[in-house]
Design an enzyme around this catalytic site. Structure first.
Site, short mmCIF file in Angstrom:
data_model
loop_
_atom_site.label_atom_id
_atom_site.label_comp_id
_atom_site.label_asym_id
_atom_site.label_seq_id
_atom_site.Cartn_x
_atom_site.Cartn_y
_atom_site.Cartn_z
N SER A 33 -9.65 3.46 -2.23
CA SER A 33 -9.47 2.59 -1.42
C SER A 33 -10.39 1.57 -1.03
O SER A 33 -10.25 0.34 -1.37
CB SER A 33 -9.25 3.19 0.04
OG SER A 33 -8.11 4.17 0.20
N ASP A 45 -3.52 12.09 2.15
CA ASP A 45 -3.51 12.25 0.55
C ASP A 45 -3.87 13.41 0.25
O ASP A 45 -3.70 13.83 -0.91
CB ASP A 45 -4.21 11.11 -0.05
CG ASP A 45 -3.85 9.69 -0.05
OD1 ASP A 45 -2.59 9.44 0.22
OD2 ASP A 45 -4.69 8.70 -0.09
N LYS A 47 5.34 8.51 -1.21
CA LYS A 47 4.15 8.22 -1.93
C LYS A 47 4.29 8.12 -3.31
O LYS A 47 5.56 7.78 -3.76
CB LYS A 47 3.14 9.25 -1.71
CG LYS A 47 2.59 9.47 -0.15
CD LYS A 47 1.90 8.23 0.15
CE LYS A 47 1.10 8.23 1.68
NZ LYS A 47 0.45 7.11 2.03
N ARG A 54 6.21 13.78 -2.30
CA ARG A 54 4.97 15.06 -2.44
C ARG A 54 5.61 16.11 -1.64
O ARG A 54 5.32 17.44 -1.85
CB ARG A 54 3.94 14.43 -1.75
CG ARG A 54 3.22 13.46 -2.86
CD ARG A 54 1.82 12.93 -2.27
NE ARG A 54 1.12 12.29 -3.48
CZ ARG A 54 0.18 11.25 -3.33
NH1 ARG A 54 -0.34 11.23 -2.24
NH2 ARG A 54 -0.43 10.64 -4.51
C1 S3P Z 1 -4.64 3.58 1.32
C2 S3P Z 1 -3.75 3.85 2.29
C3 S3P Z 1 -2.78 5.21 2.35
C4 S3P Z 1 -3.21 6.10 1.13
C5 S3P Z 1 -3.30 5.65 -0.26
C6 S3P Z 1 -4.48 4.33 -0.06
C7 S3P Z 1 -5.48 2.37 1.44
O1 S3P Z 1 -1.56 4.91 2.15
O2 S3P Z 1 -2.06 7.18 1.22
O3 S3P Z 1 -3.48 6.42 -1.20
O4 S3P Z 1 -6.24 2.16 0.24
O5 S3P Z 1 -5.12 1.68 1.90
P1 S3P Z 1 -0.59 4.24 3.44
O6 S3P Z 1 -1.25 3.00 4.07
O7 S3P Z 1 0.87 4.02 2.90
O8 S3P Z 1 -0.60 5.47 4.36
#
Ligand code: S3P
Length: 451
Positions: A39, A335, A362, A366
């Site tokens: 992220s 995650d 996702k 999952r």
């Molecule tokens: C992320 C937010 C999450 C996460 C993804 C990365 C991000 O998704 O599952 O792996 O970097 O903002 P969501 O915003 O759809 O929950």
């Protein structure tokens, strides 16, 4: 000589990972370093591209997802040096100055790349952009960001009533909004805040529960005015903003550490220290849950790395108990649910996971994929519409399972295989490279020396 625990076969870029039981033969001991946070890596590249001046990034994740972000922003005019973990430089071109690319932008497998970039592109007037992704990404819901962007005045078109990629964006001058998001999603929140950077006035997102706050932290560090209200769970960005290049240090990804946390907790005799893990409180739900399950985890050497808290995590083997997971903790471990399901399968008693319907959209569904694979391995798992019920402890059996080209499924099943009886074959294990290119070599190293 005994067979090695981990071997793999490649054919046509497809990896079959073969994992034999580790129990009785090895324990996971020593130290392990994990790759940079996915992220934070995406955001460092994006904000670097939107900033004025130079951004340096230390510890960037070299996985396929950040590579997709880098390729998109290069096509949009940012100068990004060759990607490496030591030091990447981004010469930004300033908010509103991205150039119109001559071809489709490709976000690959990465939802973060696509959703965050949409907010940036939609707020670039007089430019036209087209964006696509791989099979998985083209089936994931984009309406969740297209809808609020459209309320801001964005023009976005796509299949299925503008909700599926490929998407076309005709950049506009947007209006600020206060968006009350029905889901706790950092991708939705970040998309709107990024659109707000170029938009005159206060752009606010309110969430039903707090999602990861890396965007808010990094936007502030780059000089944007960001107001966060923990009472109402809202974040506001004041536009138009000006960002200035920064030195970003990317901590290790707790979502990658999660595989070793669970592996060491369930393989008898293990004592593993995972170095340099980001412990931002919006991401540490996995620690809370594993501690509640009775795991022996300690935080060492807590420190700060360019605005994000970091620690080394020491985890020792010990029996786990089932627990209940739901509500506001879900976005803090969203995650990590696949690997938590593995821990639950071998824990004593019942684990109930609820409020996790987001897992269905996702990189794969999952809940369905994990429930089916664990059932095939002999675990007692019932899939629910918004989660799973898992009753342990199961004696897992080796089986032929499939990652469904989902990186976190591939890695979770490899860890489950360590405590299964007999050989497990994980098909399409190459998916791990999305977020953890060295996962298999690290697993090989950690399982190489018998006790
Ligand atoms: C992320 C937010 C999450 C996460 C993804 C990365 C991000 O998704 O599952 O792996 O970097 O903002 P969501 O915003 O759809 O929950």
């Amino acid at each position: 000589m005994l067979n090695p625990i981990v071997t793999s076969e490649f054919a046509n870029a497809r990896q079959r990972l073969i994992v034999r039981p580790a129990t009785d033969r090895i324990a996971l001991v020593g130290r392990v370093r994990i790759p940079g946070d996915k992220s934070i890596s995406h955001r460092a590249l994006m904000l670097g591209a939107l900033a004025e001046g130079e951004t340096t990034i230390e510890g960037l994740l070299l996985g396929e997802d950040p590579r997709s972000t880098a390729a998109c922003f290069r096509a949009l005019g940012a100068e990004i040096s060759e990607l490496n973990t030591e030091r990447v430089t981004v010469r930004g071109i300033g908010i509103g100055n991205l150039k119109e690319p001559a071809n489709l932008l490709d976000a690959g497998n990465s939802g973060t790349t696509l959703r965050l970039m949409l907010g940036i592109l939609a707020s670039h007037p007089n430019r036209f952009f087209t964006i696509t992704g791989d099979d998985s990404l083209r089936s994931r819901p984009m309406g969740r960001v297209v809808k609020p962007l459209s309320i801001m005045g964005a023009q976005i078109w796509g299949r299925r009533d503008n909700t599926l990629a490929p998407l076309a964006v005709n950049g506009q001058v947007l209006k600020p909004i206060h968006y009350r998001s029905p889901i706790a999603s950092a991708q939705v929140k970040s998309c709107i805040l990024l659109a707000g950077l170029a938009t005159e006035g206060a752009t606010t997102v309110t969430e039903p529960a707090l999602s990861r706050d890396h965007s808010e932290r990094m936007l502030r560090a780059f000089g944007a005015e960001v107001i966060v209200d923990p009472e109402t769970i809202s974040a506001t960005v004041m536009g138009p903003a000006k960002l200035t290049g920064q030195a970003v240090i990317v901590p290790g990804d707790i979502s990658s550490a999660a595989f070793w946390l669970v592996a060491a907790a369930i393989v008898p005799g293990s004592d593993l220290t995972i170095e340099n893990v980001g412990i931002n409180p919006t991401r540490t739900g996995i620690l809370d849950v594993l501690l509640q399950m009775g795991a022996n985890i300690t935080l060492e050497n807590e420190r700060d790395a360019a605005g994000e808290p970091v620690a080394d995590l020491r985890v020792r083997y010990g029996p786990l108990q089932g627990c209940e997971i739901g509500g506001a903790i879900i976005p803090r471990l969203v995650d990590e649910i696949p690997i938590l399901a593995v821990a639950a399968a071998v824990a004593q008693g019942k684990t109930i996971i609820r409020d996790a319907e987001e897992l269905r959209v996702k990189e794969s569904d999952r809940l369905a994929v994990m429930a089916a694979a664990l059932q095939k391995m002999g675990a007692q798992v019932t899939e629910q519409s918004d989660g799973m019920e898992i009753t342990g402890p199961a004696t897992l059996q080796g089986a032929e399972v499939d990652s469904h080209t989902d990186h976190r499924i591939a890695m979770s099943l490899a860890i489950a295989a360590l405590v299964a009886q007999g050989e497990t074959v994980i098909d399409r294990a190459e998916a791990a490279a999305i977020s953890y290119p060295d996962f298999v070599p690290t697993l090989e190293r950690l399982t190489a020396s018998p006790i």
